[in-house]
Scaffold this motif. Structure first.
Motif: not given
Length: 486
Positions: A333-338, A355-363, A385-389
Protein backbone atom coordinates in the motif's frame (compact mmCIF):
# COMPACT_ATOMS: atom_id res chain seq x y z
CA UNK A 1 83.06 37.02 -39.91
CA UNK A 2 80.72 36.17 -37.02
CA UNK A 3 83.61 35.98 -34.53
CA UNK A 4 84.89 39.42 -35.66
CA UNK A 5 81.40 40.96 -35.42
CA UNK A 6 80.87 39.87 -31.81
CA UNK A 7 83.91 41.81 -30.34
CA UNK A 8 82.92 44.85 -32.38
CA UNK A 9 79.43 44.67 -30.98
CA UNK A 10 80.74 44.31 -27.47
CA UNK A 11 83.08 47.31 -28.04
CA UNK A 12 80.12 49.39 -29.20
CA UNK A 13 78.16 48.42 -26.09
CA UNK A 14 81.19 49.34 -23.95
CA UNK A 15 81.50 52.75 -25.66
CA UNK A 16 77.81 53.38 -25.11
CA UNK A 17 78.15 52.46 -21.43
CA UNK A 18 81.09 54.88 -21.07
CA UNK A 19 79.07 57.65 -22.70
CA UNK A 20 76.20 56.95 -20.36
CA UNK A 21 78.54 57.08 -17.37
CA UNK A 22 79.97 60.46 -18.56
CA UNK A 23 76.50 61.93 -19.05
CA UNK A 24 75.13 64.28 -16.39
CA UNK A 25 73.72 62.24 -13.57
CA UNK A 26 70.19 63.29 -12.83
CA UNK A 27 67.42 61.00 -11.56
CA UNK A 28 65.49 61.22 -14.86
CA UNK A 29 68.57 60.46 -16.93
CA UNK A 30 69.41 57.43 -14.79
CA UNK A 31 65.90 55.97 -15.20
CA UNK A 32 65.82 56.61 -18.95
CA UNK A 33 69.22 55.06 -19.40
CA UNK A 34 68.28 51.97 -17.42
CA UNK A 35 65.03 51.52 -19.38
CA UNK A 36 66.77 51.97 -22.73
CA UNK A 37 69.49 49.47 -21.87
CA UNK A 38 67.04 46.95 -20.52
CA UNK A 39 64.80 47.18 -23.58
CA UNK A 40 67.79 46.80 -25.91
CA UNK A 41 69.08 43.73 -24.10
CA UNK A 42 65.58 42.22 -24.03
CA UNK A 43 65.24 42.63 -27.80
CA UNK A 44 68.63 41.05 -28.39
CA UNK A 45 67.94 38.09 -26.11
CA UNK A 46 64.29 37.26 -26.92
CA UNK A 47 63.62 38.70 -30.39
CA UNK A 48 64.16 35.41 -32.19
CA UNK A 49 62.28 33.48 -29.52
CA UNK A 50 59.20 35.66 -29.89
CA UNK A 51 59.21 35.23 -33.62
CA UNK A 52 59.40 31.46 -33.29
CA UNK A 53 56.58 31.45 -30.74
CA UNK A 54 54.37 33.41 -33.13
CA UNK A 55 55.06 30.87 -35.86
CA UNK A 56 54.33 27.99 -33.47
CA UNK A 57 51.05 29.63 -32.45
CA UNK A 58 49.99 29.90 -36.08
CA UNK A 59 50.84 26.24 -36.75
CA UNK A 60 49.02 25.19 -33.59
CA UNK A 61 45.93 27.11 -34.61
CA UNK A 62 46.09 25.60 -38.07
CA UNK A 63 46.35 22.04 -36.68
CA UNK A 64 43.49 22.70 -34.26
CA UNK A 65 41.21 24.04 -37.00
CA UNK A 66 42.12 21.20 -39.34
CA UNK A 67 41.26 18.62 -36.70
CA UNK A 68 38.01 20.36 -35.78
CA UNK A 69 36.88 20.70 -39.39
CA UNK A 70 37.72 17.14 -40.34
CA UNK A 71 36.40 15.47 -37.18
CA UNK A 72 33.36 17.58 -36.29
CA UNK A 73 32.28 19.59 -39.32
CA UNK A 74 33.44 17.53 -42.28
CA UNK A 75 30.04 15.92 -42.74
CA UNK A 76 28.24 19.28 -42.87
CA UNK A 77 30.72 21.46 -44.77
CA UNK A 78 28.74 21.00 -47.97
CA UNK A 79 25.05 21.89 -48.00
CA UNK A 80 22.54 19.28 -49.17
CA UNK A 81 21.41 19.63 -52.77
CA UNK A 82 17.88 20.38 -51.61
CA UNK A 83 19.05 23.44 -49.66
CA UNK A 84 21.34 24.61 -52.49
CA UNK A 85 18.40 24.42 -54.89
CA UNK A 86 16.19 26.38 -52.48
CA UNK A 87 18.87 29.07 -52.10
CA UNK A 88 19.24 29.44 -55.86
CA UNK A 89 15.48 29.79 -56.30
CA UNK A 90 15.33 32.39 -53.52
CA UNK A 91 18.20 34.33 -55.11
CA UNK A 92 16.42 34.38 -58.47
CA UNK A 93 13.27 35.60 -56.78
CA UNK A 94 15.19 38.41 -55.11
CA UNK A 95 16.72 39.47 -58.44
CA UNK A 96 13.29 39.56 -60.04
CA UNK A 97 11.96 41.78 -57.29
CA UNK A 98 15.10 43.97 -57.57
CA UNK A 99 15.66 44.03 -53.88
CA UNK A 100 18.92 45.41 -52.60
CA UNK A 101 21.17 43.10 -50.73
CA UNK A 102 23.67 44.64 -48.39
CA UNK A 103 27.09 43.10 -48.44
CA UNK A 104 28.38 41.84 -45.16
CA UNK A 105 31.72 43.53 -44.31
CA UNK A 106 34.71 41.31 -43.90
CA UNK A 107 35.78 40.51 -40.39
CA UNK A 108 38.81 42.34 -39.18
CA UNK A 109 41.94 41.36 -37.37
CA UNK A 110 42.29 37.80 -36.25
CA UNK A 111 38.95 36.72 -37.79
CA UNK A 112 40.18 37.34 -41.35
CA UNK A 113 43.34 35.43 -40.55
CA UNK A 114 41.27 32.52 -39.27
CA UNK A 115 39.17 32.67 -42.45
CA UNK A 116 42.33 32.47 -44.57
CA UNK A 117 43.48 29.49 -42.51
CA UNK A 118 40.17 27.73 -43.05
CA UNK A 119 40.31 28.37 -46.80
CA UNK A 120 43.78 26.81 -47.04
CA UNK A 121 42.81 23.59 -45.22
CA UNK A 122 42.36 20.79 -47.80
CA UNK A 123 39.26 18.58 -47.82
CA UNK A 124 39.54 15.14 -46.28
CA UNK A 125 39.40 12.13 -48.56
CA UNK A 126 35.96 10.66 -49.10
CA UNK A 127 34.87 8.12 -46.52
CA UNK A 128 33.34 4.77 -47.35
CA UNK A 129 29.62 4.05 -47.05
CA UNK A 130 30.13 1.99 -43.88
CA UNK A 131 32.05 4.82 -42.24
CA UNK A 132 29.29 7.26 -43.15
CA UNK A 133 26.69 4.98 -41.67
CA UNK A 134 28.66 4.81 -38.42
CA UNK A 135 29.02 8.61 -38.16
CA UNK A 136 26.84 10.49 -35.72
CA UNK A 137 25.93 13.10 -38.40
CA UNK A 138 25.49 12.11 -42.03
CA UNK A 139 25.56 14.77 -44.71
CA UNK A 140 22.73 14.63 -47.22
CA UNK A 141 24.88 15.48 -50.24
CA UNK A 142 22.82 13.61 -52.78
CA UNK A 143 19.85 11.34 -53.10
CA UNK A 144 22.17 8.47 -54.05
CA UNK A 145 24.12 8.82 -50.80
CA UNK A 146 20.95 8.65 -48.74
CA UNK A 147 19.68 5.62 -50.62
CA UNK A 148 23.04 3.91 -50.18
CA UNK A 149 23.09 4.41 -46.41
CA UNK A 150 19.45 4.25 -45.37
CA UNK A 151 17.73 2.71 -48.37
CA UNK A 152 15.09 4.44 -50.48
CA UNK A 153 13.09 6.80 -48.31
CA UNK A 154 10.10 8.89 -49.32
CA UNK A 155 10.79 12.56 -49.86
CA UNK A 156 14.04 12.24 -51.84
CA UNK A 157 16.53 12.44 -48.99
CA UNK A 158 14.57 14.61 -46.61
CA UNK A 159 15.15 12.52 -43.47
CA UNK A 160 18.35 11.56 -41.74
CA UNK A 161 17.21 8.36 -40.04
CA UNK A 162 14.58 5.83 -40.99
CA UNK A 163 12.21 5.56 -38.06
CA UNK A 164 10.96 2.16 -37.01
CA UNK A 165 7.22 1.84 -37.32
CA UNK A 166 5.34 1.08 -34.13
CA UNK A 167 3.93 -2.43 -34.21
CA UNK A 168 0.29 -2.71 -33.20
CA UNK A 169 -0.61 -6.01 -31.58
CA UNK A 170 -4.06 -7.14 -32.59
CA UNK A 171 -6.03 -8.74 -29.77
CA UNK A 172 -6.64 -12.48 -29.75
CA UNK A 173 -10.30 -13.45 -29.67
CA UNK A 174 -11.63 -14.66 -26.34
CA UNK A 175 -15.16 -15.83 -25.68
CA UNK A 176 -17.11 -13.61 -23.27
CA UNK A 177 -17.68 -14.87 -19.74
CA UNK A 178 -21.05 -15.34 -18.08
CA UNK A 179 -22.29 -16.18 -14.58
CA UNK A 180 -22.77 -19.90 -14.10
CA UNK A 181 -23.43 -20.48 -10.39
CA UNK A 182 -23.95 -18.56 -7.14
CA UNK A 183 -23.00 -20.31 -3.90
CA UNK A 184 -24.17 -19.09 -0.50
CA UNK A 185 -22.98 -20.32 2.86
CA UNK A 186 -20.60 -17.82 4.43
CA UNK A 187 -21.83 -15.28 6.99
CA UNK A 188 -19.23 -12.64 6.16
CA UNK A 189 -17.30 -11.12 3.24
CA UNK A 190 -15.50 -13.81 1.25
CA UNK A 191 -11.87 -12.65 1.34
CA UNK A 192 -9.86 -15.65 0.03
CA UNK A 193 -10.25 -18.30 -2.69
CA UNK A 194 -7.93 -21.13 -3.74
CA UNK A 195 -8.29 -24.22 -5.95
CA UNK A 196 -6.56 -27.50 -5.06
CA UNK A 197 -4.06 -29.01 -7.55
CA UNK A 198 -6.35 -31.91 -8.46
CA UNK A 199 -9.07 -29.48 -9.58
CA UNK A 200 -11.79 -31.34 -7.64
CA UNK A 201 -12.53 -28.85 -4.87
CA UNK A 202 -11.79 -25.31 -3.80
CA UNK A 203 -11.53 -23.54 -0.46
CA UNK A 204 -12.78 -20.13 0.65
CA UNK A 205 -12.09 -17.99 3.70
CA UNK A 206 -14.37 -15.26 4.97
CA UNK A 207 -15.09 -12.67 7.61
CA UNK A 208 -17.07 -15.24 9.61
CA UNK A 209 -13.66 -16.72 10.68
CA UNK A 210 -14.31 -20.04 8.90
CA UNK A 211 -12.71 -21.89 6.01
CA UNK A 212 -15.13 -23.80 3.81
CA UNK A 213 -14.28 -26.46 1.25
CA UNK A 214 -16.61 -26.81 -1.74
CA UNK A 215 -17.01 -29.35 -4.52
CA UNK A 216 -15.98 -27.66 -7.78
CA UNK A 217 -18.32 -29.63 -10.04
CA UNK A 218 -21.52 -29.37 -8.03
CA UNK A 219 -20.84 -26.42 -5.71
CA UNK A 220 -21.89 -28.35 -2.61
CA UNK A 221 -20.27 -27.80 0.80
CA UNK A 222 -17.91 -30.60 1.81
CA UNK A 223 -16.24 -29.32 4.99
CA UNK A 224 -15.99 -26.33 7.35
CA UNK A 225 -12.81 -25.61 9.33
CA UNK A 226 -12.83 -23.37 12.40
CA UNK A 227 -9.80 -22.14 14.30
CA UNK A 228 -9.14 -18.54 13.32
CA UNK A 229 -10.48 -15.88 15.67
CA UNK A 230 -10.65 -13.15 13.00
CA UNK A 231 -11.19 -12.73 9.25
CA UNK A 232 -9.40 -15.29 7.06
CA UNK A 233 -7.44 -13.31 4.43
CA UNK A 234 -5.29 -15.87 2.61
CA UNK A 235 -5.42 -19.54 1.56
CA UNK A 236 -3.09 -21.88 -0.33
CA UNK A 237 -3.05 -25.64 -0.96
CA UNK A 238 0.31 -27.39 -1.27
CA UNK A 239 0.79 -29.32 -4.54
CA UNK A 240 3.22 -31.76 -2.88
CA UNK A 241 1.74 -32.25 0.58
CA UNK A 242 -1.79 -32.82 1.94
CA UNK A 243 -1.64 -29.40 3.59
CA UNK A 244 -3.84 -26.33 3.49
CA UNK A 245 -2.28 -23.05 4.70
CA UNK A 246 -4.33 -20.13 5.96
CA UNK A 247 -3.65 -16.68 7.42
CA UNK A 248 -5.86 -14.05 8.94
CA UNK A 249 -6.21 -10.73 10.69
CA UNK A 250 -5.56 -12.49 14.02
CA UNK A 251 -1.78 -12.47 13.20
CA UNK A 252 -1.89 -16.26 12.84
CA UNK A 253 -0.60 -18.48 10.03
CA UNK A 254 -1.89 -22.06 10.26
CA UNK A 255 -1.07 -25.33 8.52
CA UNK A 256 -4.03 -27.71 8.25
CA UNK A 257 -3.62 -31.45 7.71
CA UNK A 258 -6.37 -32.34 5.25
CA UNK A 259 -6.23 -36.02 6.23
CA UNK A 260 -7.08 -35.22 9.85
CA UNK A 261 -8.82 -31.87 9.23
CA UNK A 262 -6.99 -30.14 12.05
CA UNK A 263 -4.18 -27.64 12.61
CA UNK A 264 -0.77 -29.30 12.90
CA UNK A 265 1.52 -26.23 12.77
CA UNK A 266 1.32 -22.53 13.52
CA UNK A 267 3.82 -19.90 12.45
CA UNK A 268 4.33 -17.08 14.96
CA UNK A 269 6.15 -13.85 14.16
CA UNK A 270 3.89 -11.29 12.48
CA UNK A 271 3.18 -8.24 14.61
CA UNK A 272 -0.18 -7.47 13.03
CA UNK A 273 -2.79 -8.93 10.67
CA UNK A 274 -1.55 -11.26 7.92
CA UNK A 275 -3.13 -10.33 4.58
CA UNK A 276 -1.60 -12.70 2.03
CA UNK A 277 0.39 -15.91 1.69
CA UNK A 278 2.01 -17.88 -1.11
CA UNK A 279 3.71 -21.28 -1.40
CA UNK A 280 6.98 -21.70 -3.28
CA UNK A 281 6.35 -24.13 -6.18
CA UNK A 282 9.50 -26.24 -5.64
CA UNK A 283 10.85 -25.49 -2.13
CA UNK A 284 9.25 -26.30 1.21
CA UNK A 285 8.93 -22.60 1.87
CA UNK A 286 5.95 -20.43 2.79
CA UNK A 287 5.90 -16.63 2.37
CA UNK A 288 3.41 -14.43 4.21
CA UNK A 289 2.86 -10.66 4.33
CA UNK A 290 0.74 -8.28 6.32
CA UNK A 291 0.11 -5.02 8.09
CA UNK A 292 3.51 -4.93 9.79
CA UNK A 293 5.02 -3.85 6.41
CA UNK A 294 7.08 -7.04 6.12
CA UNK A 295 7.02 -10.30 4.25
CA UNK A 296 8.22 -13.35 6.19
CA UNK A 297 9.72 -16.51 4.77
CA UNK A 298 8.99 -19.66 6.77
CA UNK A 299 10.45 -23.15 6.67
CA UNK A 300 7.30 -25.20 6.19
CA UNK A 301 8.37 -28.11 8.43
CA UNK A 302 10.50 -26.55 11.18
CA UNK A 303 8.34 -23.39 11.49
CA UNK A 304 11.60 -21.41 11.44
CA UNK A 305 11.41 -17.78 10.26
CA UNK A 306 14.11 -17.94 7.56
CA UNK A 307 13.95 -14.32 6.35
CA UNK A 308 12.16 -11.13 7.25
CA UNK A 309 11.86 -9.15 4.03
CA UNK A 310 11.87 -5.49 5.05
CA UNK A 311 11.79 -2.40 2.85
CA UNK A 312 8.14 -1.55 2.35
CA UNK A 313 6.83 1.39 4.34
CA UNK A 314 3.19 0.32 4.54
CA UNK A 315 0.98 -2.78 4.55
CA UNK A 316 2.23 -5.54 2.24
CA UNK A 317 -1.14 -6.55 0.82
CA UNK A 318 -0.09 -9.24 -1.67
CA UNK A 319 2.76 -11.70 -2.19
CA UNK A 320 3.50 -14.20 -4.96
CA UNK A 321 6.19 -16.89 -5.41
CA UNK A 322 7.66 -18.45 -8.55
CA UNK A 323 10.50 -20.82 -9.39
CA UNK A 324 12.94 -18.44 -11.10
CA UNK A 325 14.32 -15.12 -9.90
CA UNK A 326 12.73 -12.99 -8.65
CA UNK A 327 11.31 -15.84 -6.60
CA UNK A 328 9.23 -13.54 -4.38
CA UNK A 329 7.21 -10.52 -5.57
CA UNK A 330 5.36 -8.28 -3.13
CA UNK A 331 2.91 -5.42 -3.61
CA UNK A 332 2.28 -2.85 -0.93
CA UNK A 333 0.00 0.00 0.00
CA UNK A 334 3.05 2.29 -0.27
CA UNK A 335 2.40 2.09 -4.07
CA UNK A 336 5.53 0.05 -4.79
CA UNK A 337 6.30 -3.47 -5.95
CA UNK A 338 9.44 -5.21 -4.74
CA UNK A 339 11.29 -8.10 -6.36
CA UNK A 340 13.20 -10.21 -3.82
CA UNK A 341 16.21 -12.47 -3.93
CA UNK A 342 15.02 -15.41 -1.82
CA UNK A 343 18.51 -16.78 -1.11
CA UNK A 344 19.90 -13.49 0.20
CA UNK A 345 16.66 -12.12 1.61
CA UNK A 346 17.28 -8.77 -0.08
CA UNK A 347 15.54 -6.57 -2.61
CA UNK A 348 16.48 -7.10 -6.27
CA UNK A 349 14.44 -4.19 -7.56
CA UNK A 350 11.71 -1.68 -6.70
CA UNK A 351 8.98 -0.77 -9.19
CA UNK A 352 7.51 2.67 -8.53
CA UNK A 353 5.20 3.12 -11.51
CA UNK A 354 1.93 2.92 -9.55
CA UNK A 355 0.54 6.02 -7.87
CA UNK A 356 -1.92 4.22 -5.56
CA UNK A 357 -1.87 1.16 -3.30
CA UNK A 358 -1.00 -2.14 -5.00
CA UNK A 359 -3.51 -4.63 -3.63
CA UNK A 360 -3.07 -7.58 -5.98
CA UNK A 361 -0.43 -9.30 -8.11
CA UNK A 362 -0.99 -12.27 -10.44
CA UNK A 363 1.75 -14.31 -12.15
CA UNK A 364 1.16 -15.64 -15.65
CA UNK A 365 1.03 -19.47 -15.50
CA UNK A 366 3.10 -20.04 -18.67
CA UNK A 367 4.93 -16.80 -19.50
CA UNK A 368 7.69 -15.15 -17.45
CA UNK A 369 5.74 -12.11 -16.35
CA UNK A 370 3.09 -10.78 -13.99
CA UNK A 371 0.40 -8.12 -13.65
CA UNK A 372 -0.27 -5.75 -10.78
CA UNK A 373 -3.47 -3.95 -9.92
CA UNK A 374 -4.02 -0.54 -8.37
CA UNK A 375 -6.69 2.14 -8.36
CA UNK A 376 -4.81 4.07 -11.06
CA UNK A 377 -4.15 1.23 -13.51
CA UNK A 378 -3.45 -2.42 -14.15
CA UNK A 379 0.14 -2.82 -15.33
CA UNK A 380 1.97 -5.69 -17.01
CA UNK A 381 5.60 -6.53 -16.21
CA UNK A 382 8.27 -8.80 -17.60
CA UNK A 383 10.62 -10.78 -15.35
CA UNK A 384 13.35 -10.98 -14.16
CA UNK A 385 14.17 -7.24 -14.19
CA UNK A 386 10.57 -6.14 -13.76
CA UNK A 387 10.51 -4.39 -17.13
CA UNK A 388 7.28 -2.47 -17.70
CA UNK A 389 5.31 -3.81 -20.68
CA UNK A 390 2.01 -1.94 -20.89
CA UNK A 391 -1.06 -0.59 -19.13
CA UNK A 392 -4.37 -2.43 -19.23
CA UNK A 393 -6.95 0.30 -19.53
CA UNK A 394 -10.40 -0.12 -18.07
CA UNK A 395 -12.90 1.32 -15.64
CA UNK A 396 -11.33 3.21 -12.79
CA UNK A 397 -11.87 1.43 -9.49
CA UNK A 398 -9.89 0.00 -6.59
CA UNK A 399 -8.58 -3.36 -7.85
CA UNK A 400 -8.77 -5.94 -5.05
CA UNK A 401 -7.94 -9.07 -7.03
CA UNK A 402 -6.29 -10.22 -10.26
CA UNK A 403 -6.11 -13.64 -11.92
CA UNK A 404 -4.52 -14.88 -15.17
CA UNK A 405 -5.22 -18.16 -16.99
CA UNK A 406 -3.27 -20.14 -19.59
CA UNK A 407 -5.18 -18.57 -22.50
CA UNK A 408 -3.94 -15.09 -21.64
CA UNK A 409 -7.15 -13.81 -20.05
CA UNK A 410 -6.60 -11.33 -17.22
CA UNK A 411 -9.48 -10.94 -14.78
CA UNK A 412 -9.70 -7.93 -12.50
CA UNK A 413 -12.20 -7.50 -9.69
CA UNK A 414 -13.01 -4.06 -8.35
CA UNK A 415 -14.18 -2.70 -5.03
CA UNK A 416 -17.31 -1.36 -6.72
CA UNK A 417 -18.34 -4.74 -8.13
CA UNK A 418 -16.84 -4.23 -11.60
CA UNK A 419 -15.42 -7.18 -13.52
CA UNK A 420 -12.89 -6.63 -16.29
CA UNK A 421 -11.45 -9.13 -18.76
CA UNK A 422 -8.30 -8.18 -20.70
CA UNK A 423 -6.17 -9.84 -23.36
CA UNK A 424 -2.64 -10.44 -21.98
CA UNK A 425 -0.66 -9.52 -25.12
CA UNK A 426 -2.54 -6.58 -26.59
CA UNK A 427 -3.98 -5.11 -23.39
CA UNK A 428 -7.43 -4.91 -24.99
CA UNK A 429 -10.38 -5.10 -22.61
CA UNK A 430 -12.77 -7.43 -24.41
CA UNK A 431 -15.41 -7.54 -21.67
CA UNK A 432 -16.56 -5.38 -18.78
CA UNK A 433 -19.59 -5.88 -16.56
CA UNK A 434 -20.90 -5.47 -13.01
CA UNK A 435 -21.55 -8.24 -10.54
CA UNK A 436 -25.09 -9.19 -9.64
CA UNK A 437 -25.77 -8.55 -5.98
CA UNK A 438 -27.56 -11.33 -4.09
CA UNK A 439 -31.22 -10.51 -3.38
CA UNK A 440 -31.59 -9.00 0.06
CA UNK A 441 -28.10 -7.45 0.07
CA UNK A 442 -27.33 -3.77 -0.10
CA UNK A 443 -26.08 -2.21 -3.32
CA UNK A 444 -23.03 -1.10 -1.35
CA UNK A 445 -22.14 -4.78 -0.92
CA UNK A 446 -21.22 -5.07 -4.60
CA UNK A 447 -17.51 -5.71 -4.20
CA UNK A 448 -15.11 -8.40 -5.32
CA UNK A 449 -12.36 -9.34 -2.86
CA UNK A 450 -10.83 -12.58 -4.17
CA UNK A 451 -10.67 -14.59 -7.39
CA UNK A 452 -9.02 -17.65 -8.88
CA UNK A 453 -9.19 -19.59 -12.14
CA UNK A 454 -9.42 -23.34 -11.80
CA UNK A 455 -6.55 -25.52 -13.03
CA UNK A 456 -7.98 -25.73 -16.56
CA UNK A 457 -8.60 -21.98 -16.82
CA UNK A 458 -12.20 -22.61 -17.90
CA UNK A 459 -13.87 -21.61 -14.63
CA UNK A 460 -13.48 -18.40 -12.66
CA UNK A 461 -14.33 -18.36 -8.94
CA UNK A 462 -14.88 -15.05 -7.14
CA UNK A 463 -15.45 -14.18 -3.49
CA UNK A 464 -17.64 -11.14 -2.97
CA UNK A 465 -18.92 -8.64 -0.44
CA UNK A 466 -22.51 -9.97 -0.58
CA UNK A 467 -21.16 -13.12 1.22
CA UNK A 468 -21.53 -15.27 -1.90
CA UNK A 469 -19.16 -17.20 -4.12
CA UNK A 470 -19.80 -16.85 -7.84
CA UNK A 471 -18.52 -19.14 -10.59
CA UNK A 472 -18.17 -17.84 -14.16
CA UNK A 473 -17.52 -19.71 -17.40
CA UNK A 474 -17.00 -18.86 -21.05
CA UNK A 475 -20.08 -18.53 -23.24
CA UNK A 476 -20.06 -21.61 -25.46
CA UNK A 477 -22.53 -20.01 -27.88
CA UNK A 478 -20.34 -16.98 -28.60
CA UNK A 479 -19.46 -16.34 -32.26
CA UNK A 480 -16.02 -15.08 -33.23
CA UNK A 481 -15.94 -11.70 -34.96
CA UNK A 482 -13.45 -12.26 -37.80
CA UNK A 483 -13.45 -8.62 -38.85
CA UNK A 484 -12.11 -7.38 -35.55
CA UNK A 485 -9.93 -10.17 -34.15
CA UNK A 486 -7.07 -11.92 -35.87
Amino acid sequence: MVAAAVPAKRAADTTQDVEMENAPTTPDNNIDALLTGSAKKTRLLFGNTYGQAAMDETNSQRIKLTSKIHDEYDSVRTLPEVLIKQQKEAQKARQVKKTTIEEVPEEEGGSSAVKQLIDTIPEKKATTTDEKANMGIVALRSKDTVSEIFGDAPGGGGSLVRRARAKTIRPVWHAPWKLMRVISGHLGWVRAVTVEPGNKWFATGAGDRTIKIWDLASGTLKLSLTGHISTVRGLAVSPRHPYLFSCGEDKMVKCWDLEQNKVIRQYHGHLSGVYSLSLHPTLDVLVTSGRDATARVWDMRTKQNVHVLTGHTSTVSTVQCQEADPQVITGSMDSTIRLWDLAAGKTMGVLTHHKKSVRSIAIHPTEFGFVSGSADNIKGWKCPEGTFIQNYEGRKSIINTLSVNQDGVIFSGGDNGSLGFHDWRSGYQFQSMDTTVQPGSLDAEAGIFASSFDRTGLRLITGEADKTIKIYKEDENAVKDEDFYQ
